[in-house]
Design a protein around this motif. Structure first.
Motif, PDB file in Angstrom:
ATOM      1  N   ARG A   1      -6.067  -1.509  -3.274  1.00  0.00           N
ATOM      2  CA  ARG A   1      -6.970  -1.082  -4.340  1.00  0.00           C
ATOM      3  C   ARG A   1      -7.334   0.389  -4.166  1.00  0.00           C
ATOM      4  NH1 ARG A   1     -12.351  -0.061  -4.734  1.00  0.00           N
ATOM      5  NH2 ARG A   1     -13.367  -0.470  -6.744  1.00  0.00           N
ATOM      6  N   SER A   2      -7.713   0.770  -2.954  1.00  0.00           N
ATOM      7  CA  SER A   2      -8.092   2.164  -2.706  1.00  0.00           C
ATOM      8  C   SER A   2      -6.932   3.105  -2.966  1.00  0.00           C
ATOM      9  CB  SER A   2      -8.589   2.314  -1.266  1.00  0.00           C
ATOM     10  OG  SER A   2      -9.770   1.563  -1.060  1.00  0.00           O
ATOM     11  N   ALA A   3      -5.712   2.690  -2.572  1.00  0.00           N
ATOM     12  CA  ALA A   3      -4.546   3.542  -2.786  1.00  0.00           C
ATOM     13  C   ALA A   3      -4.268   3.724  -4.276  1.00  0.00           C
ATOM     14  CB  ALA A   3      -3.332   2.941  -2.090  1.00  0.00           C
ATOM     15  N   LEU A   4      -4.372   2.650  -5.032  1.00  0.00           N
ATOM     16  CA  LEU A   4      -4.126   2.734  -6.469  1.00  0.00           C
ATOM     17  C   LEU A   4      -5.134   3.650  -7.154  1.00  0.00           C
ATOM     18  CD1 LEU A   4      -3.401  -1.034  -7.152  1.00  0.00           C
ATOM     19  CD2 LEU A   4      -1.790   0.826  -7.590  1.00  0.00           C
ATOM     20  N   LEU A   5      -6.411   3.402  -6.905  1.00  0.00           N
ATOM     21  CA  LEU A   5      -7.436   4.195  -7.576  1.00  0.00           C
ATOM     22  C   LEU A   5      -7.437   5.629  -7.070  1.00  0.00           C
ATOM     23  CD1 LEU A   5     -10.410   1.686  -7.914  1.00  0.00           C
ATOM     24  CD2 LEU A   5      -8.376   1.982  -9.321  1.00  0.00           C
ATOM     25  N   GLY A   6      -7.157   5.806  -5.778  1.00  0.00           N
ATOM     26  CA  GLY A   6      -7.086   7.156  -5.235  1.00  0.00           C
ATOM     27  C   GLY A   6      -5.947   7.961  -5.829  1.00  0.00           C
ATOM     28  N   ALA A   7      -4.888   7.268  -6.260  1.00  0.00           N
ATOM     29  CA  ALA A   7      -3.747   7.937  -6.881  1.00  0.00           C
ATOM     30  C   ALA A   7      -3.933   8.118  -8.387  1.00  0.00           C
ATOM     31  CB  ALA A   7      -2.470   7.145  -6.612  1.00  0.00           C
ATOM     32  N   GLY A   8      -5.083   7.694  -8.903  1.00  0.00           N
ATOM     33  CA  GLY A   8      -5.359   7.877 -10.320  1.00  0.00           C
ATOM     34  C   GLY A   8      -4.909   6.744 -11.209  1.00  0.00           C
ATOM     35  N   TYR A   9      -4.568   5.591 -10.630  1.00  0.00           N
ATOM     36  CA  TYR A   9      -4.166   4.448 -11.433  1.00  0.00           C
ATOM     37  C   TYR A   9      -5.327   4.004 -12.316  1.00  0.00           C
ATOM     38  CZ  TYR A   9      -2.783  -0.301 -12.680  1.00  0.00           C
ATOM     39  OH  TYR A   9      -2.487  -1.445 -13.368  1.00  0.00           O
TER      40      TYR A   9
ATOM     41  N   VAL B   1       0.839  -1.202   0.000  1.00  0.00           N
ATOM     42  CA  VAL B   1       0.000   0.000   0.000  1.00  0.00           C
ATOM     43  C   VAL B   1       0.872   1.249   0.000  1.00  0.00           C
ATOM     44  CG1 VAL B   1      -1.781   1.279   1.239  1.00  0.00           C
ATOM     45  CG2 VAL B   1      -1.865  -1.229   1.173  1.00  0.00           C
ATOM     46  N   ALA B   2       1.856   1.285   0.889  1.00  0.00           N
ATOM     47  CA  ALA B   2       2.733   2.451   0.963  1.00  0.00           C
ATOM     48  C   ALA B   2       3.539   2.608  -0.319  1.00  0.00           C
ATOM     49  CB  ALA B   2       3.666   2.321   2.163  1.00  0.00           C
TER      50      ALA B   2
ATOM     51  N   ALA C   1       2.767   1.558  -3.388  1.00  0.00           N
ATOM     52  CA  ALA C   1       1.905   2.008  -4.483  1.00  0.00           C
ATOM     53  C   ALA C   1       1.532   3.474  -4.337  1.00  0.00           C
ATOM     54  CB  ALA C   1       0.650   1.145  -4.542  1.00  0.00           C
ATOM     55  N   THR C   2       1.303   3.907  -3.120  1.00  0.00           N
ATOM     56  CA  THR C   2       0.967   5.306  -2.886  1.00  0.00           C
ATOM     57  C   THR C   2       2.109   6.215  -3.300  1.00  0.00           C
ATOM     58  OG1 THR C   2      -0.496   4.696  -1.055  1.00  0.00           O
ATOM     59  CG2 THR C   2       0.282   6.980  -1.125  1.00  0.00           C
ATOM     60  N   ALA C   3       3.334   5.786  -2.992  1.00  0.00           N
ATOM     61  CA  ALA C   3       4.499   6.617  -3.295  1.00  0.00           C
ATOM     62  C   ALA C   3       4.892   6.579  -4.762  1.00  0.00           C
ATOM     63  CB  ALA C   3       5.685   6.171  -2.431  1.00  0.00           C
ATOM     64  N   HIS C   4       4.571   5.489  -5.455  1.00  0.00           N
ATOM     65  CA  HIS C   4       5.116   5.290  -6.798  1.00  0.00           C
ATOM     66  C   HIS C   4       4.047   4.969  -7.839  1.00  0.00           C
ATOM     67  CE1 HIS C   4       9.102   5.339  -5.006  1.00  0.00           C
ATOM     68  NE2 HIS C   4       8.726   4.387  -4.168  1.00  0.00           N
ATOM     69  N   ALA C   5       2.830   5.404  -7.618  1.00  0.00           N
ATOM     70  CA  ALA C   5       1.731   5.031  -8.517  1.00  0.00           C
ATOM     71  C   ALA C   5       2.004   5.398  -9.966  1.00  0.00           C
ATOM     72  CB  ALA C   5       0.430   5.686  -8.049  1.00  0.00           C
ATOM     73  N   ALA C   6       2.682   6.502 -10.200  1.00  0.00           N
ATOM     74  CA  ALA C   6       2.929   6.943 -11.574  1.00  0.00           C
ATOM     75  C   ALA C   6       3.838   5.990 -12.340  1.00  0.00           C
ATOM     76  CB  ALA C   6       3.539   8.345 -11.574  1.00  0.00           C
ATOM     77  N   ARG C   7       4.564   5.145 -11.636  1.00  0.00           N
ATOM     78  CA  ARG C   7       5.459   4.193 -12.282  1.00  0.00           C
ATOM     79  C   ARG C   7       4.739   2.923 -12.736  1.00  0.00           C
ATOM     80  NH1 ARG C   7      10.997   4.758 -11.461  1.00  0.00           N
ATOM     81  NH2 ARG C   7      11.659   6.400 -10.020  1.00  0.00           N
ATOM     82  N   ILE C   8       3.545   2.680 -12.228  1.00  0.00           N
ATOM     83  CA  ILE C   8       2.896   1.384 -12.356  1.00  0.00           C
ATOM     84  C   ILE C   8       2.035   1.326 -13.615  1.00  0.00           C
ATOM     85  CG2 ILE C   8       1.345  -0.259 -11.232  1.00  0.00           C
ATOM     86  CD1 ILE C   8       2.091   1.083  -8.552  1.00  0.00           C
ATOM     87  N   GLY C   9       2.223   0.262 -14.408  1.00  0.00           N
ATOM     88  CA  GLY C   9       1.386   0.044 -15.583  1.00  0.00           C
ATOM     89  C   GLY C   9       0.454  -1.138 -15.451  1.00  0.00           C
ATOM     90  N   HIS C  10       0.778  -2.035 -14.528  1.00  0.00           N
ATOM     91  CA  HIS C  10      -0.029  -3.238 -14.330  1.00  0.00           C
ATOM     92  C   HIS C  10       0.188  -3.688 -12.886  1.00  0.00           C
ATOM     93  CE1 HIS C  10      -2.366  -6.611 -15.958  1.00  0.00           C
ATOM     94  NE2 HIS C  10      -1.601  -7.435 -15.262  1.00  0.00           N
TER      95      HIS C  10
END
Length: 254
Positions: free
Chosen positions: A212-220, A177-178, A180-189
């Motif tokens: 899931r909430s962290a990813l979607l909250g970060a705009g993934y 969770v932490a 993904a929150t910090a690095h969401a812009a790097r994630i493609g899948h």
């Protein structure tokens, strides 16, 4: 709504490969993935996907021989890597799949890996395809740490997207969770499996709904793939799925 992707190398294995597509759609998934789906010709795969309202979310460029787990980092295997990558890229383009994952392999060296990644990026330039890179905790696997994956991503200006696997991240000592929150812009899948055991969400200790909430909250906006080992028949492991398909609180969809 983010696409929920069934990894049909792990899920619905009670069925022949081609029948797993319909099983995934019936269960509520909107995408599927498999590292080597070549047994289903690309034209047939595209038709089956269209008929079922699915997309293919990612494929690999080939696992190589037994024990190799990919070829991208293995000196002496460059020709096989390139042939496998071309096949995967052609298949992805024909099926509408956005990502090819050039798996690094067990052993190898960084110079070979970077050269093959650079070559692969040149092959997909202008096609709409992207590469995925993933830190995997198989013993001896060349791309073994998230920090290593980020460094490679930076080496190529962010062009390869990062595949975040909750299970591997946990083994590596990261809070998914932490991270993904910090690095969401790097994630493609994303790959979801609980830890320990690599079983379905809710079987272990990871806060996967919070991920899931962290990813979607970060705009993934990419696919969320489920790559876990069911503790019984796949259908009996899917109690978590409605919660992942539901919108976040306050989220509105047309």
């Amino acid at each position: 709504m983010n696409r929920l992707s069934a990894h049909i190398g792990y899920l619905f294995t009670e069925e022949p490969l081609a029948d797993r597509l319909a099983a995934a759609a019936q269960a509520g998934f909107t995408a599927v993935e498999h590292p080597e789906p070549w047994a289903i010709p690309a034209t047939e795969m595209r038709q089956r996907l269209d008929d079922l309202g699915l997309v293919l979310s990612q494929v690999s460029s080939g696992m190589g021989q037994a024990g190799e787990k990919g070829l991208a980092a293995l000196p002496g295997r460059e020709d096989a890597f390139r042939a496998g990558f071309r096949r995967a890229a052609d298949y992805a383009l024909a099926t509408g799949c956005p990502f090819v994952h050039p798996m690094a392999g067990v052993g190898g060296d960084t110079a070979c890996y970077e050269a093959n990644i650079g070559w692969a990026l040149a092959q997909v330039a202008g096609t709409g395809l992207r590469l995925l890179i993933e830190a995997i905790t198989i013993p001896g696997y060349h791309m073994a740490r998230l920090e290593q994956a980020m460094a490679l991503q930076d080496r190529f200006g962010g062009a390869p997207a990062l595949l975040l696997d909750s299970y591997h991240a946990a083994i590596l000592g990261h809070d998914p969770v932490a991270w993904a929150t910090a690095h969401a812009a790097r994630i493609g899948h994303v790959h979801i499996a609980d830890h320990p055991g690599r079983h379905q969400p809710g079987s272990g200790t990871l806060a996967l709904p919070a991920l899931r909430s962290a990813l979607l909250g970060a705009g993934y906006s990419g696919a969320i793939g489920f790559e876990y080992i069911p503790t019984g028949p796949t259908a009996e492991s899917l109690g978590f799925l409605p919660g992942w398909a539901a919108p976040l609180a306050g989220e509105c969809h047309a």
